[in-house]
Design a protein around this motif. Structure first.
Motif, PDB file in Angstrom:
ATOM      1  N   ALA A  56     -14.377   7.679   3.182  1.00  0.00           N
ATOM      2  CA  ALA A  56     -13.576   6.770   2.372  1.00  0.00           C
ATOM      3  C   ALA A  56     -14.127   6.605   0.952  1.00  0.00           C
ATOM      4  O   ALA A  56     -13.427   6.092   0.082  1.00  0.00           O
ATOM      5  CB  ALA A  56     -13.484   5.412   3.058  1.00  0.00           C
ATOM      6  N   ALA A  57     -15.380   7.037   0.716  1.00  0.00           N
ATOM      7  CA  ALA A  57     -16.017   6.794  -0.589  1.00  0.00           C
ATOM      8  C   ALA A  57     -15.146   7.342  -1.711  1.00  0.00           C
ATOM      9  O   ALA A  57     -14.687   8.479  -1.667  1.00  0.00           O
ATOM     10  CB  ALA A  57     -17.393   7.449  -0.615  1.00  0.00           C
ATOM     11  N   ARG A  58     -14.945   6.506  -2.738  1.00  0.00           N
ATOM     12  CA  ARG A  58     -13.979   6.870  -3.767  1.00  0.00           C
ATOM     13  C   ARG A  58     -14.116   5.889  -4.925  1.00  0.00           C
ATOM     14  O   ARG A  58     -14.624   4.799  -4.758  1.00  0.00           O
ATOM     15  CB  ARG A  58     -12.590   6.762  -3.118  1.00  0.00           C
ATOM     16  CG  ARG A  58     -11.422   7.182  -3.904  1.00  0.00           C
ATOM     17  CD  ARG A  58     -10.193   7.270  -3.018  1.00  0.00           C
ATOM     18  NE  ARG A  58     -10.308   8.203  -1.901  1.00  0.00           N
ATOM     19  CZ  ARG A  58     -10.256   9.517  -2.023  1.00  0.00           C
ATOM     20  NH1 ARG A  58     -10.102  10.074  -3.184  1.00  0.00           N
ATOM     21  NH2 ARG A  58     -10.359  10.287  -0.961  1.00  0.00           N
TER      22      ARG A  58
ATOM     23  N   ARG B  84       2.940   7.271  -3.692  1.00  0.00           N
ATOM     24  CA  ARG B  84       2.499   7.507  -2.324  1.00  0.00           C
ATOM     25  C   ARG B  84       1.209   6.741  -2.059  1.00  0.00           C
ATOM     26  O   ARG B  84       0.472   6.399  -2.975  1.00  0.00           O
ATOM     27  CB  ARG B  84       2.334   9.006  -2.087  1.00  0.00           C
ATOM     28  CG  ARG B  84       3.704   9.654  -1.858  1.00  0.00           C
ATOM     29  CD  ARG B  84       3.669  11.134  -2.020  1.00  0.00           C
ATOM     30  NE  ARG B  84       2.717  11.741  -1.088  1.00  0.00           N
ATOM     31  CZ  ARG B  84       2.407  13.041  -1.130  1.00  0.00           C
ATOM     32  NH1 ARG B  84       2.959  13.826  -2.029  1.00  0.00           N
ATOM     33  NH2 ARG B  84       1.560  13.530  -0.269  1.00  0.00           N
ATOM     34  N   ALA B  85       0.963   6.466  -0.753  1.00  0.00           N
ATOM     35  CA  ALA B  85      -0.133   5.565  -0.383  1.00  0.00           C
ATOM     36  C   ALA B  85      -1.468   5.984  -1.005  1.00  0.00           C
ATOM     37  O   ALA B  85      -2.211   5.157  -1.513  1.00  0.00           O
ATOM     38  CB  ALA B  85      -0.241   5.492   1.132  1.00  0.00           C
ATOM     39  N   PHE B  86      -1.764   7.287  -0.979  1.00  0.00           N
ATOM     40  CA  PHE B  86      -3.087   7.678  -1.456  1.00  0.00           C
ATOM     41  C   PHE B  86      -3.246   7.410  -2.950  1.00  0.00           C
ATOM     42  O   PHE B  86      -4.326   7.097  -3.423  1.00  0.00           O
ATOM     43  CB  PHE B  86      -3.384   9.140  -1.096  1.00  0.00           C
ATOM     44  CG  PHE B  86      -2.743  10.181  -1.970  1.00  0.00           C
ATOM     45  CD1 PHE B  86      -3.449  10.736  -3.032  1.00  0.00           C
ATOM     46  CD2 PHE B  86      -1.459  10.622  -1.725  1.00  0.00           C
ATOM     47  CE1 PHE B  86      -2.874  11.712  -3.826  1.00  0.00           C
ATOM     48  CE2 PHE B  86      -0.878  11.590  -2.507  1.00  0.00           C
ATOM     49  CZ  PHE B  86      -1.593  12.138  -3.571  1.00  0.00           C
ATOM     50  N   ARG B  87      -2.139   7.465  -3.694  1.00  0.00           N
ATOM     51  CA  ARG B  87      -2.200   7.151  -5.126  1.00  0.00           C
ATOM     52  C   ARG B  87      -2.440   5.656  -5.326  1.00  0.00           C
ATOM     53  O   ARG B  87      -3.208   5.257  -6.190  1.00  0.00           O
ATOM     54  CB  ARG B  87      -0.900   7.544  -5.816  1.00  0.00           C
ATOM     55  CG  ARG B  87      -0.612   9.014  -5.775  1.00  0.00           C
ATOM     56  CD  ARG B  87      -0.720   9.646  -7.163  1.00  0.00           C
ATOM     57  NE  ARG B  87      -0.522  11.077  -7.038  1.00  0.00           N
ATOM     58  CZ  ARG B  87      -1.486  11.985  -7.192  1.00  0.00           C
ATOM     59  NH1 ARG B  87      -2.709  11.610  -7.532  1.00  0.00           N
ATOM     60  NH2 ARG B  87      -1.235  13.257  -7.038  1.00  0.00           N
TER      61      ARG B  87
ATOM     62  N   ILE C  56       0.822  -1.212   0.000  1.00  0.00           N
ATOM     63  CA  ILE C  56       0.000   0.000   0.000  1.00  0.00           C
ATOM     64  C   ILE C  56       0.862   1.272   0.000  1.00  0.00           C
ATOM     65  O   ILE C  56       0.381   2.366  -0.246  1.00  0.00           O
ATOM     66  CB  ILE C  56      -1.009  -0.026   1.180  1.00  0.00           C
ATOM     67  CG1 ILE C  56      -2.072   1.073   1.057  1.00  0.00           C
ATOM     68  CG2 ILE C  56      -0.327   0.086   2.512  1.00  0.00           C
ATOM     69  CD1 ILE C  56      -3.050   0.859  -0.062  1.00  0.00           C
TER      70      ILE C  56
ATOM     71  N   THR D 194     -13.794   2.416  -0.761  1.00  0.00           N
ATOM     72  CA  THR D 194     -12.852   2.944  -1.759  1.00  0.00           C
ATOM     73  C   THR D 194     -12.935   2.112  -3.048  1.00  0.00           C
ATOM     74  O   THR D 194     -12.143   2.319  -3.957  1.00  0.00           O
ATOM     75  CB  THR D 194     -11.398   2.909  -1.244  1.00  0.00           C
ATOM     76  OG1 THR D 194     -10.979   1.545  -1.116  1.00  0.00           O
ATOM     77  CG2 THR D 194     -11.238   3.605   0.087  1.00  0.00           C
TER      78      THR D 194
ATOM     79  N   CYS E 263      -3.917   3.654  -3.285  1.00  0.00           N
ATOM     80  CA  CYS E 263      -5.319   3.409  -2.951  1.00  0.00           C
ATOM     81  C   CYS E 263      -6.205   3.757  -4.142  1.00  0.00           C
ATOM     82  O   CYS E 263      -7.117   3.026  -4.492  1.00  0.00           O
ATOM     83  CB  CYS E 263      -5.709   4.243  -1.734  1.00  0.00           C
ATOM     84  SG  CYS E 263      -7.477   4.297  -1.456  1.00  0.00           S
ATOM     85  N   ARG E 264      -5.889   4.888  -4.781  1.00  0.00           N
ATOM     86  CA  ARG E 264      -6.729   5.322  -5.905  1.00  0.00           C
ATOM     87  C   ARG E 264      -6.557   4.422  -7.129  1.00  0.00           C
ATOM     88  O   ARG E 264      -7.380   4.460  -8.031  1.00  0.00           O
ATOM     89  CB  ARG E 264      -6.406   6.776  -6.261  1.00  0.00           C
ATOM     90  CG  ARG E 264      -6.876   7.733  -5.170  1.00  0.00           C
ATOM     91  CD  ARG E 264      -6.511   9.156  -5.493  1.00  0.00           C
ATOM     92  NE  ARG E 264      -6.856  10.043  -4.383  1.00  0.00           N
ATOM     93  CZ  ARG E 264      -6.803  11.361  -4.443  1.00  0.00           C
ATOM     94  NH1 ARG E 264      -6.414  11.949  -5.557  1.00  0.00           N
ATOM     95  NH2 ARG E 264      -7.129  12.091  -3.403  1.00  0.00           N
TER      96      ARG E 264
END
Lengths: 639, 252, 235
Positions: C102-104, C71-74, C50, C152, C76-77
């Motif tokens: 968290a909705a994504r 990076r982690a958020f990328r 992650i 997510t 996740c996306r």
């Protein structure tokens, strides 16, 4: 007490609370998410007020005023975005103190820029006629503007509540303030969020400034007054907690109003007393929780922390004598101006080196050292003026009073660490300031004491002469510095370092950590008091200015400029500071700006300070040359 | 009476039972392991035993003295040393200074503010001897932060030894070490225990080490003791198997 | 090329080397278990994927694209969801808010997870909708962290020791949930110590010990292999 009086007072307390809440809500929000206590928040408030001032010069009438009131905070937000993206972002992974100092350098820079652009004088901001009158409520006269503030501030609080609790972004902000790493793993872009929150906090500060500007006035130093009040509010409420900020604002607003009516002498002292009382019972504030060290490492923001190595070569004992020899010879070569300048540097060095026993050695950031400086200075001043003491016995009592003050204050502070320690020492410092400032009967209040009689020393040495004073200060500072140096190299000093490095581990060596922190605090207080006493002997006049919190910032700056992990660093920093001060003041009025820029540069580029930098270079260059190393340096030890 | 006795220790955190009625005892000179799955309460037990926080009820008795509710620094002075799961040294001090400062504390010299720390030849000799014991003599001038992880763990053991404990509590002493480093560390601990009659209590997830050196093992699960015995007894214990493998019925 | 590939990764915490040349490959739609004792390196493997503790060498490839180093958020996306072992739901947010933040990636699938759909999966959460994260029981917190990550809309779900510390009844409920999540087309990588929990839900398993993969095979083979169980999993 009649109804009209009560109405006026209640509304005035609420108005004060409204302003405080607008400022401190932004401050606490930024702290909650970014974990940075923003010293420059008061300066953002000031910018809000100046922006509305500038805008109302061109925009007149009620419509113009409304536009200005809305545009000013947005202008502040733009400044904030530049600050966050250009500067703050680079130091999120650094130690807390560098974040504090970066925002403090912004205070110096923004305040001075405001002075350049808007001038040093107080500005008042015209209100449109519709809101400049007063009306009568229950027989009391209340300005219409107060009612406007009392309408708008709660409205803003509602907007804030709505944004945080009803919008998705607001919920993300709340989520992030409790667990950054998890938010990161759930796809939330931390960098963007930080910018957003900082800008939003700035809007709140800017709005407070724009709204308060027309009611109060605005001048270049207003930010440093406002920031301390809002620190008190957020620390009382609990850092990072919005409800805390609300309750804190109402408490302080009320207390200030009641204070002015009931104890006009001690109104200022009251709020610090309240803060101290609350923190003694609840060290994390009313709604606060102990700060967890939030796991924020390189991966969250894509960078790596710079490690500042405290392992230094120490100078060979003979090498250390060179500066002393030079200092002894100075009066033979230099005139009175330089002797005076050097005396100032000596005194400042003692303050900074004593301060660094706390910061560099023990890892405690005290923001209240001016209190001990002032206590020492007033001890000598009062004894000489009121009790006819000669300089030596008076000066001997200065460290005693400094130590007693530090012993009392330290008793409450040493169980805290980090930002909370800094804030509590700041509050105590301001408490001492407030008492000295208002106690006309004893301390001379804000006038201070002038023309303090300094009698000759035994043997007829008249330290009223610049040269004699220089040698006297050199002797006192020299002995003190040697004691402090030995302290740092002693088993006691080694134990303090171990507390700095890992206080939990130190506890598990069988060290009574709180007791040692307290002892270091008392020792620093004693030497700071002694330096204050020397100051009185040199200047023959004292005033409460020397106790104000901005004075407490000076040893911090000196230490950072010189180098936190070297013994001589703070002295070098003190010299740089005093010399810059003296020369820049002659050369430019904007010496704070220059100082701010230097500090900013140091924090971003040379966090080890001048001496740290030289040490780093010297280590590289000199380790190869065996004989140089042998003669110049002895063994490497951790500072 | 046993050297170390844990009697009915209970500890909750906000409604969550971390330890429930934990009792066992350790005799002098014993090497004792505390094992159990994640979240079984090993670290909590360690923290209670060394005074980081008091238990809700129950007591810990060390060498005949009740130590529950006593502050950590006093417990250490009674002769209990402790190392931590997350390496716990003084990173920005030299290796030598790390041990030296521990010795100052042990010899009650910490409070001396004027003598120079390096003018204590007996302390220096002792520090070097301890560093020799853990194999760090040659690195004593380095900053502790630049040591390898294994060396840092060793340094931590050296720091703990400097307080001359009679009981040494080690929280995962080989965590993060390479296989070679762990084996060395285990040998080291065993030697020290044998030579100095030191009692060792440790947690560990490496079962080779646990079964290799401990004389007795206590197994925790969800805050309670489910087994207490010799390595052979523990290996054969069906409840322990179940705790580790999550078996619903005992299989052969 | 597999759906998710870890190619010889080495991960460190500061100076300490935790993962040694770990390679895993997972196919789309599988439930794969990563089994090992405390401290074996399961969580670190997940944190490496992650991006919370990025590997120092080696790479992580997801759907043919290198994601290690992002990076982690990328990450996740990109469609990787991580449920940490210590149930870190946001304590000051209500259950519903925990889900909303968290909705994504709603457009990434035809049937995106919504608050209502995760409530259908975990009815207990609907009942506790207005409670704060900090007021939930351990089992409820575990459900919430899983549900939150589902919001997510991950294509791969990393579940770190979901059964730990839960009562047996909740554990079997959890097994059911995992199977239902899989039916929705989500690939699941499950880190566990509890071998029999893994047996209920997964087809394949990796055994990890002391930071390196010791065994790879079907769940059946592993269950039958007393040698491996004895050596790496039992006491």
């Amino acid at each position: 007490m009649d109804l009209s009086f009560l109405t006026v007072q209640v509304l005035s307390a609420l108005r004060q609370a409204a302003f405080l809440f607008l400022i401190s809500s932004g401050l606490t929000l930024i702290f909650g998410v970014l974990n940075i206590l923003n010293f420059a928040h008061g300066s953002l408030y000031m910018l809000g007020a100046y922006f509305i001032y500038a805008l109302t010069l061109h925009l007149t009438g009620p419509a113009g005023f409304v536009i200005a009131l809305l545009a000013a905070p947005l202008g502040v937000a733009v400044v904030a975005v530049v600050i966050e993206m250009g500067l703050l972002r680079r130091i999120y992974v650094q130690e807390e103190i560098y974040q504090l100092l970066l925002t403090y350098s912004l205070v110096l820079i923004i305040d001075d820029l405001a002075k350049i652009v808007f001038g040093p004088e107080y500005k008042s901001i015209p209100k449109p006629d519709a809101i400049s009158g007063a009306i009568t409520i229950f027989g009391g006269t209340v300005p219409v503007y107060t009612l406007l503030v009392l309408g708008l501030a709660p409205a803003m609080a509602l907007v804030l509540w709505y944004l945080l609790y009803k919008t998705r972004t607001g919920k993300i902000v709340r989520a992030t303030s409790s667990d950054r790493e998890m938010a990161d793993a759930l796809g939330i872009n931390m960098s963007a969020l930080f910018t957003l929150v900082f800008a939003f906090g700035a809007i709140l500060a800017g709005f407070a400034g724009a709204l308060a500007g027309p009611a109060r006035t605005v001048f270049p130093g207003v930010g440093t007054e406002v920031i301390i009040e809002s620190f008190v509010v957020v620390v009382i409420g609990g850092l990072g907690n919005l409800w805390g900020a609300l309750i804190g604002s109402i408490l302080i607003g009320t207390l200030e109003t009641v204070g002015i009516v009931v104890f006009p002498e001690f109104e200022m002292a009251l709020i610090y007393l309240l803060m101290v009382a609350i923190l003694v019972v609840r060290p994390w504030g009313l709604f606060g929780r102990p700060l967890k060290v939030k796991a924020l490492s390189d991966k969250n923001l894509g960078m790596e922390a710079q490690e500042i190595s405290p392992v230094h070569f120490s100078m060979h004992p003979l090498v250390r004598l060179i500066p002393l020899a030079l200092l002894l010879l100075v009066p033979l070569m230099a005139g009175r101006f330089y002797q005076y300048l050097l005396t100032q540097i000596l005194i400042a060095s003692l303050v900074a080196i004593a301060f660094n026993l706390l910061l560099g050695t023990t890892g405690l950031l005290s923001f209240g050292q001016a209190a001990f400086y002032g206590v020492g200075a007033y001890t000598v001043g009062l004894l000489a003026t009121k009790a006819g003491f000669t300089p030596l016995p008076a000066l001997l009592l200065a460290p005693v009073s400094g130590a007693v003050a530090a012993g009392l204050i330290g008793f409450f502070c040493v169980r805290l660490s980090g930002v909370h320690f800094a804030m509590l020492t700041l509050a105590f410092g301001q408490l001492v300031f407030a008492i000295v400032y208002k106690w006309y009967g004893f301390t001379g209040g804000d006038n201070g004491i002038q023309g303090i009689p300094i009698r000759p020393l035994p043997g007829g040495i008249d330290i009223a002469s610049t040269q004699a004073m220089y040698y006297f200060a050199l002797a006192v500072v020299g002995i003190s510095v040697e004691i402090l140096r030995r302290m740092r190299s002693s088993p006691f000093g080694a134990t303090l370092k171990s507390i700095r490095e890992n206080s939990q581990r130190a506890e598990y060596l069988g060290v009574n950590v709180k007791l040692y922190k307290w002892a270091a605090f008392v020792a620093a207080g004693a030497f700071t008091g002694l330096a204050g006493g020397l100051y009185t002997l040199m200047e023959k006049s004292i005033s409460p200015d020397m106790i104000h919190w901005t004075k407490s910032a000076e040893p911090v700056l000196m230490t950072i400029i010189g180098g936190i992990y070297s013994f001589a660093g703070p002295a070098v920093g003190a010299a740089v500071f005093i010399v810059l001060n003296s020369y820049l003041v002659a050369w430019t009025e904007n010496w704070a700006l220059v100082l701010g820029l230097i500090l900013l540069g140091m924090v971003l580029m040379l966090p080890g300070g001048v001496v740290g930098f030289i040490n780093e270079k010297a280590r590289g260059a000199l380790t190869k040359r065996g004989w140089v190393r042998k003669w110049l340096f002895s063994k490497s030890t951790a500072s | 009476m046993a050297f170390l006795e844990i009697n009915g220790v209970v500890k909750s955190f906000g409604g969550l039972r971390a330890l429930q009625d934990v009792s066992f005892s350790v005799r002098q000179g014993e090497i004792r392991a505390i094992i159990g799955p994640n979240g079984a309460g090993k670290s909590t037990l360690f923290n209670v035993m060394t005074g980081l926080f008091p238990p809700d009820s129950g007591e810990v008795v060390f060498d005949g003295v009740r130590i529950t509710g006593v502050l950590p620094f006093r417990i250490i002075r009674m002769g209990i040393g402790r190392s931590f799961q997350i390496t716990n040294i003084f990173p920005r001090m030299t290796v030598f200074e790390n041990v030296q400062v521990a010795l100052f504390a042990h010899h009650r010299k910490s409070r001396n503010p004027f003598g120079m720390a390096r003018r204590y030849p007996s302390v220096a000799a002792e520090a070097l001897a301890i560093l020799g014991q853990v194999g760090l003599s040659e690195k004593h001038e380095l900053s502790a932060s630049i040591l390898s992880h294994g060396d840092q763990k060793r340094l931590e053991i050296a720091i703990s030894l400097a307080s001359r404990p009679r009981l040494l509590m080690l929280d995962e002493p080989t965590a993060g070490m390479s296989r070679f480093e762990s084996r060395e560390t285990v040998e080291l601990l065993r030697t020290i225990s044998r030579e100095q009659g030191l009692t060792l209590v440790f947690t560990e997830h490496d079962m080779d080490i646990v079964f290799g050196i401990s004389e007795k093992i206590v197994v925790l699960q969800q805050g309670g003791v489910i087994a207490d015995g010799t390595p052979a007894e523990i290996k054969a214990n069906p409840r322990v198997r179940k705790a580790y493998l999550g078996e619903e019925t005992t299989e052969s | 090329m597999a759906y998710l590939d870890l190619n010889v990764i080495n991960t460190y915490y500061g100076r300490s080397h935790i993962l040694f040349d770990v390679s895993l490959s997972i196919e789309k739609g599988e439930v794969v278990s990563l089994i090992g004792r405390n401290g074996a390196g399961k969580s670190t493997t997940f944190r490496s994927i992650i991006g919370l503790t990025p590997p120092r060498t080696g790479e992580v490839i997801f759907k043919g694209e290198r994601i290690s180093g992002l990076r982690a958020f990328r990450i996740c996306r990109k469609g990787i969801g991580f449920v940490p072992e210590d149930r870190r739901c946001f304590p000051d947010l209500t259950v519903r808010e925990n889900l909303e933040v968290a909705a994504r990636r709603e457009k990434a699938t035809d049937t995106p997870w919504t608050v209502e759909r995760v409530y259908d999966l975990f009815p207990r959460l609907r009942e506790r909708e207005r409670n704060l994260g900090s007021q939930l029981s351990g089992g409820e917190q575990q459900m919430l962290t899983i549900a939150r990550t589902l919001m997510t809309n991950p294509e791969v779900l990393l579940l770190d020791e979901p059964s730990e510390g839960l009562a047996p009844l909740i554990v079997s409920l959890l097994a059911e949930m995992i199977l239902r999540i899989r039916k929705e087309g989500v690939t699941v990588l499950l880190a566990e110590q509890n071998l029999h929990f893994c047996a209920k839900v997964s087809d394949r398993a990796f055994v990890i010990d002391k930071g390196s993969v010791k065994y790879e095979g079907t769940m059946k083979e592993l269950l039958a292999d007393d040698g491996i169980k004895e050596k790496y999993l039992a006491v």
